[in-house]
Write a protein that holds these residues in place. Sequence first.
Motif, PDB file in Angstrom:
ATOM      1  N   THR A   1      -5.475  -2.943 -12.526  1.00 29.25           N
ATOM      2  CA  THR A   1      -4.453  -2.762 -11.497  1.00 29.25           C
ATOM      3  C   THR A   1      -4.824  -1.551 -10.658  1.00 29.25           C
ATOM      4  OG1 THR A   1      -2.714  -3.700 -12.894  1.00 29.25           O
ATOM      5  CG2 THR A   1      -2.014  -2.363 -11.022  1.00 29.25           C
ATOM      6  N   GLU A   2      -4.897  -1.747  -9.352  1.00 28.86           N
ATOM      7  CA  GLU A   2      -5.319  -0.668  -8.459  1.00 28.86           C
ATOM      8  C   GLU A   2      -4.259  -0.409  -7.383  1.00 28.86           C
ATOM      9  OE1 GLU A   2      -9.277  -0.994  -7.016  1.00 28.86           O
ATOM     10  OE2 GLU A   2     -10.128  -1.309  -9.014  1.00 28.86           O
ATOM     11  N   LEU A   3      -4.371   0.751  -6.767  1.00 30.62           N
ATOM     12  CA  LEU A   3      -3.483   1.130  -5.675  1.00 30.62           C
ATOM     13  C   LEU A   3      -4.288   1.288  -4.395  1.00 30.62           C
ATOM     14  CD1 LEU A   3      -1.150   3.836  -7.276  1.00 30.62           C
ATOM     15  CD2 LEU A   3      -0.653   1.416  -6.870  1.00 30.62           C
ATOM     16  N   VAL A   4      -3.745   0.767  -3.319  1.00 32.36           N
ATOM     17  CA  VAL A   4      -4.359   0.925  -2.007  1.00 32.36           C
ATOM     18  C   VAL A   4      -3.671   2.081  -1.298  1.00 32.36           C
ATOM     19  CG1 VAL A   4      -4.892  -0.170   0.197  1.00 32.36           C
ATOM     20  CG2 VAL A   4      -4.824  -1.550  -1.904  1.00 32.36           C
TER      21      VAL A   4
ATOM     22  N   LEU B   1     -13.290   3.576  -7.712  1.00 35.33           N
ATOM     23  CA  LEU B   1     -13.022   3.900  -6.311  1.00 35.33           C
ATOM     24  C   LEU B   1     -13.686   2.858  -5.418  1.00 35.33           C
ATOM     25  CD1 LEU B   1     -11.938   5.824  -4.114  1.00 35.33           C
ATOM     26  CD2 LEU B   1     -14.103   7.092  -4.298  1.00 35.33           C
ATOM     27  N   SER B   2     -12.911   2.327  -4.481  1.00 36.03           N
ATOM     28  CA  SER B   2     -13.445   1.364  -3.520  1.00 36.03           C
ATOM     29  C   SER B   2     -12.911   1.696  -2.137  1.00 36.03           C
ATOM     30  CB  SER B   2     -13.063  -0.071  -3.905  1.00 36.03           C
ATOM     31  OG  SER B   2     -11.651  -0.225  -3.930  1.00 36.03           O
TER      32      SER B   2
ATOM     33  N   GLY C   1      -7.717   1.964 -10.665  1.00 33.63           N
ATOM     34  CA  GLY C   1      -8.576   2.001  -9.484  1.00 33.63           C
ATOM     35  C   GLY C   1      -7.815   2.445  -8.249  1.00 33.63           C
ATOM     36  N   ILE C   2      -8.536   3.091  -7.337  1.00 36.11           N
ATOM     37  CA  ILE C   2      -7.996   3.515  -6.045  1.00 36.11           C
ATOM     38  C   ILE C   2      -8.822   2.875  -4.947  1.00 36.11           C
ATOM     39  CG2 ILE C   2      -7.594   5.455  -4.479  1.00 36.11           C
ATOM     40  CD1 ILE C   2      -5.679   5.383  -6.832  1.00 36.11           C
ATOM     41  N   ASN C   3      -8.129   2.255  -3.991  1.00 35.85           N
ATOM     42  CA  ASN C   3      -8.784   1.640  -2.852  1.00 35.85           C
ATOM     43  C   ASN C   3      -8.345   2.372  -1.590  1.00 35.85           C
ATOM     44  OD1 ASN C   3      -8.253  -0.576  -0.492  1.00 35.85           O
ATOM     45  ND2 ASN C   3     -10.146  -1.029  -1.574  1.00 35.85           N
TER      46      ASN C   3
ATOM     47  N   ALA D   1       0.859  -1.163   0.000  1.00 39.36           N
ATOM     48  CA  ALA D   1       0.000   0.000   0.000  1.00 39.36           C
ATOM     49  C   ALA D   1       0.906   1.226   0.000  1.00 39.36           C
ATOM     50  CB  ALA D   1      -0.907   0.023   1.214  1.00 39.36           C
ATOM     51  N   LEU D   2       0.311   2.353  -0.339  1.00 38.73           N
ATOM     52  CA  LEU D   2       0.935   3.657  -0.162  1.00 38.73           C
ATOM     53  C   LEU D   2       0.320   4.282   1.082  1.00 38.73           C
ATOM     54  CD1 LEU D   2       0.921   5.012  -3.843  1.00 38.73           C
ATOM     55  CD2 LEU D   2       2.657   3.624  -2.678  1.00 38.73           C
ATOM     56  N   THR D   3       1.163   4.799   1.967  1.00 37.76           N
ATOM     57  CA  THR D   3       0.683   5.301   3.254  1.00 37.76           C
ATOM     58  C   THR D   3       0.408   6.795   3.193  1.00 37.76           C
ATOM     59  OG1 THR D   3       1.984   3.617   4.406  1.00 37.76           O
ATOM     60  CG2 THR D   3       1.183   5.472   5.717  1.00 37.76           C
ATOM     61  N   ILE D   4      -0.789   7.183   3.653  1.00 38.67           N
ATOM     62  CA  ILE D   4      -1.188   8.596   3.700  1.00 38.67           C
ATOM     63  C   ILE D   4      -0.622   9.227   4.968  1.00 38.67           C
ATOM     64  CG2 ILE D   4      -3.121  10.205   3.711  1.00 38.67           C
ATOM     65  CD1 ILE D   4      -4.845   7.908   2.535  1.00 38.67           C
TER      66      ILE D   4
END
Length: 430
Positions: free
Chosen positions: A153-156, A232-233, A193-195, A110-113
């Motif tokens: 392919t999505e990013l979390v 978006l999920s 997609g973005i999760n 994941a990428l961390t916010i």
Amino acid sequence: MQRIFTKEKRRVVHQPHTPSPKTNKNTHRHSKVVVVIASIVAGIIVATSLIWWFWEEPLLSPINSLTTFRFLGTSEIVSDSEKIVYGFLPYWNVKQVAIHPELTHLAYFALTIGPDGNLITRMDDAAEPGYNRLGSEEFLELSNVMRARGGSTELVLSQFNADDIYSFLSSETAQNQLLLSLDSILLAYPVSGINIDIELSGSTTPALRANLTQFMKKLRTHLNTKYSHVQLSIDMYAGAASSPQIWEVAEIAPHVDYIVVMAYDFHQRSSPLAGPVAPLFGGQELWDSDINQHLEAFSEVVPPEKLLLGIPFYGYEWQTTSRDSQSHTFPDTGSTASIRRVNELLARKEELEVQEHWNEAALSPYLSYKVDDELYVIYYENSRSISYKLDYVNQLDLGGIAIWALGYEGDSRELWDVINKKMQLSPTEP
């Protein structure tokens, strides 16, 4: 039948002519043959009866019961729609995962916010591993495989620290910064997609819940304006619709394409009793809750096609006081067990005195084993338990499943073969 046979026998006995000795001999031989044939037939009948008596019925899903889905208008729903097979790929498994043809969505975790809305790129004077491996050759190759197969392919984007969550969701400036950071990522990577995986352990507030809802609305508007192809999920705990948590489920649902219901971790490493990670049933009689109970709450506020049932490709193991299904565990002995780990134990079945068990209430397998006279229990998922969960998804006509996590199944096709069989999937070329 007995009366007919007796009548015929009398008819033979009272025939007027006397058989010759040769005829008597042949008749005797004929009688022996008849006896042998009759014995064989009787044996076949007995064997058939025994087989019929002891033969197990075909593996029918117990969730077909009329009482299972009391919250539905009809007792059984059979889906003919294609299902999503959404797989989370944690950065630590990038080098050991294979893309199976059943996978429709690959979600990089994941990428961390950060609290200020920036994506965290460094940690402890080193590259943040999730951000760093996003640009790896291994992940690029996996993304290319998905694109070649027509998959997504999505990013979390994740955030788990409570202080960071409060800071981020309370600041419009931080949220706007995240949108700018996201623009840079979407320009650099072929993402479809973005999760959002924001998980807050502990209590929440109405204001924080409202802030998360507003952020999801803002993110949806941003994506619709600039990236019409990006879905978006959002991920939610299994109990999110049953009890107040950080997510306002009904308010968020219209603004996302999918909600991933994380229907696992009902028992964890720290659990005082061994138990199933993802029990379909069992409820409060055996453990705190079950999947069916929570999906009932979700179904009241979210269209079923927007729900993805989270399915674990892992389990938990503990040192225990016995081999019982709910044995007491020793403190600090719990650990995560991948499907690979389970298969390794099964390969040493005699050496470790492995016993395979089935928890009928949870519809979940578990096994016990012994090392140096100490007992251990592992709850996990196998083809049978996954099959029941997929029956559940199809009968509720949910949007599909979400797997945590890719790579934990090792080289085995056992779970993927069940997914292939149970889900309505378009064929894909390797």
